[in-house]
Design an enzyme around this catalytic site. Structure first.
Site, PDB file in Angstrom:
ATOM      1  CG  ASP A 141      37.886  23.792  40.127  1.00 30.05           C
ATOM      2  OD1 ASP A 141      37.696  24.684  40.982  1.00 30.05           O
ATOM      3  OD2 ASP A 141      37.261  23.741  39.060  1.00 30.05           O
ATOM      4  CG  MET A 187      35.156  29.803  41.739  1.00 26.50           C
ATOM      5  SD  MET A 187      36.045  30.015  40.172  1.00 26.50           S
ATOM      6  CE  MET A 187      34.908  31.089  39.276  1.00 26.50           C
ATOM      7  N   GLY A 188      34.546  26.016  43.594  1.00 25.75           N
ATOM      8  CA  GLY A 188      34.600  24.605  43.963  1.00 25.75           C
ATOM      9  C   GLY A 188      33.206  24.017  44.067  1.00 25.75           C
TER      10      GLY A 188
END
Lengths: 413, 413
Positions: A141, A187-188
């Site tokens: 991330d 993602m995130g």
């Protein structure tokens, strides 16, 4: 005894084992360190007294570990309660430290994990246990404060950039008679670092991705649809890369559903299929969509060589930091001026200042339209995906390291 | 004139350009062939009189083309009407053939595309046009009859096997405190060849994928849930690989929704999210899911070396077939007995016999439980993913071939 224990924590990355391999290798080399252990399943290994002795781990095994994705000795998502609320976990950790003669605790992880390392360090001080606690950054991330970049991010960024490039070439080849819009969900939840990495896919004659959606900017549905239509009008097709955590103008998750999972967490419904439904219904354009999920964080087969070496070096440096007496610090990557491309040095940050912080993508790196990056971001991104660090292959598949789970049970018997 | 035209058709693969590169290279080498053209956007290039002259395409460009995914000169999904219903397309194709002095039409594609090649050949015969029509097999779906394997399948299989392996390692590392079930959705509406390739990911100490769902076997929801729970009880986690086209016991698509897309086609709603919802609601197990979609068919970065060379060789052999006078045939891969691993030769099949057929996974290759493969399938799969054929990289990204779309417009001006 002057023993070291290293644990991996939180979600896996393509290179977290490389940091672990670095710690093991450096500890093996230093004559003042007696044993090097790996905690099984992160901090749970210390709570449950499950350690693996890696002191004699062979060179070929360390090499294999360095090229294996995710956490070869297990990991965990486990939040320690504050010491003064419930000291029991800390007491068990302390017992394990004592039993194994641990002088140094190295914790490889992201935001929550640096908090864990900090809590353990504080508890040790309270209990008058002389343990040095050192955090090693890790997260795809890239949202840890106090470091220029997090190991794991460069490889996930490379995976996303290449996947976006390849899928974009695919869409471009057939948009005239088939799919006009392709959506990749990455993602995130709170930070858009992974989505913005897709901008690396752009080339002369290859304009995709056309739209990049991040949690830092809210999504206005009508403006998004207008933008998609405009891209299709101009280029004939449109590629969108969207973070799972994009938000509505009112701040709620865009893909939030009414359902909760088995643990009561609100489930996100999948941004990509929801976006695809919106675009195909409102604009009558044929859509395809992909969700990369765990594939993006475990894609060791296309890891960034820069990232692998950074992760490994941080493992080595953690042992150096121990030997020079550091405590309550996280290692940190600090860029240095260089005429010879990107360069960096390893420094340290106080665990107290990095725990529980979160670094989102700075506004200066995002375009004012809210659906793209600012070109200045490319200077940050490009060094991180340099080089290919292919694993060895056997019979067409990567030759990864597999740890035999039963081996730790007899470790101290 | 003795000119050749090659077109690519249908969905892209990681290696279809390698077949195209093989045709171009062989045609350049043969002194009896004057020009070699590529149709822009498949058969549409012949209908719209848009060809690209590749006769002088440089060696570096051919090399770059060979390592580029999808269709560098465009492709199409376009179904020719029968000649006696509407001859207009065929007449325009015939005009293009005549204008460019074409003696050989090479069509690289899957089921629908072989049908197109056959229709063009029949129409040419009716119109007394002396054109040799040769089909080159291509599809990640591996569902063409008359050939042991289709180029494109080996690379998609390798991508799926490696992705399944890497995600499985990830799930295994953290199932004790987090995700217990991971679901990967792969392509395959009617044939499960892509899903079964995930079985290659299994290793000693690495049992995933635990469940493989294919369109050839219907899905009984309760039996599936029982199987997931049993895997979690035994191994602690469960990895499922599912074809997009899995079906209910009544034969309807499992993920079919009420919606239709802009073209009236019934949309599939995404098998992976639907499966994840089912498992998390019924078994109270935390799920993650990924959908590989275009990523799996364009993943040239991890193509199978076997597959790349097979595709390239078929391109070369198409020119050989032309020179020896073949017509109305598709090239075909025939395995031959060998003490030295898998080997094959290139033969031909009549286009009439392969057009519009579909080869599903034979029942003997699937387990009787309907949720796994039969181990005998591994002997078929293993040779297809052998070897890594990495593209060249520049600045961290593959150095793919980009064709300038405007260049064909002045071709014959």
């Amino acid at each position: 005894m002057n023993n070291v224990v290293v644990c991996m924590s939180g979600g896996g990355t393509a290179v977290i084992n490389a940091s672990c391999a670095g710690v093991i290798h450096a500890a093996q080399q230093d004559v003042t360190i007696d044993q090097v252990y790996v905690g099984i399943n992160g901090i749970l290994g210390l709570i449950n007294n499950q350690l693996y002795r890696a002191t004699e781990l062979s060179k070929p095994d360390i090499r294999a570990l360095k090229q294996t994705p995710s956490c070869a000795f297990g990991t965990c998502r486990y939040k320690l309660k504050p010491y003064d609320e419930d000291p029991s976990d800390y007491q068990r950790i302390a017992e394990t430290f004592t039993q194994y003669g641990i002088a140094c605790f190295i914790y490889i992880g992201g935001n929550d994990s640096q908090d864990t390392a900090y809590k353990v360090q504080q508890a040790c001080a309270t209990m008058n246990l002389n343990i040095q606690c050192i955090g090693v950054p890790k997260t795809i991330d890239n949202d840890l404060v106090g470091t220029h970049v997090c190991p794991g991010y460069g490889s996930a960024a490379k995976y996303i950039a290449i996947s976006t490039l390849e899928a974009s070439i695919d869409v471009k080849s057939m948009y005239r008679s088939s799919t006009k819009v392709f959506i990749l969900e990455v993602m995130g939840r709170h930070a858009g670092w992974l989505a913005v990495a897709s901008a690396l896919a752009r080339q002369p004659n290859q304009p995709a991705p056309h739209i990049i959606l991040v949690p830092e900017k809210t999504v206005d549905t009508q403006r998004l649809l207008n933008q998609v239509q405009q891209c299709v009008n101009t280029d004939g097709y449109c590629v969108i890369v969207a973070s799972e955590g994009i938000k509505n103008p009112d701040g709620t998750f865009w893909s939030s559903t009414k359902e909760t999972d088995a643990f009561g967490h609100k489930q996100l419904g999948g941004v990509a299929p929801k976006l695809a439904k919106l675009v195909s219904q409102e604009l009558q354009l044929k859509c395809h969509w992909a969700v990369s999920d765990y594939l993006q964080r475990s894609a060791r087969h296309i890891a960034s060589a820069f990232d692998v070496e950074l992760a490994y070096r941080l493992g080595l440096e953690a042992v150096t930091a121990f030997l020079r007496g550091d405590n309550a610090v996280m290692l940190s990557v600090e860029p240095i001026q260089s005429n010879n491309g990107f360069n960096y040095r390893i420094t340290t940050q106080s665990l107290a200042t990095v725990a529980n912080q979160e670094k989102i993508v700075p506004d200066a790196y995002l375009s004012s339209c809210g659906m793209d990056i600012n070109p200045s971001l490319m200077d940050y991104l490009k060094p991180l995906i340099q080089g290919e660090a292919y694993p060895d292959y056997q019979n067409g598949l990567p030759n990864y390291f597999y740890y035999h789970e039963t081996s730790y049970e007899t470790e101290l018997s």
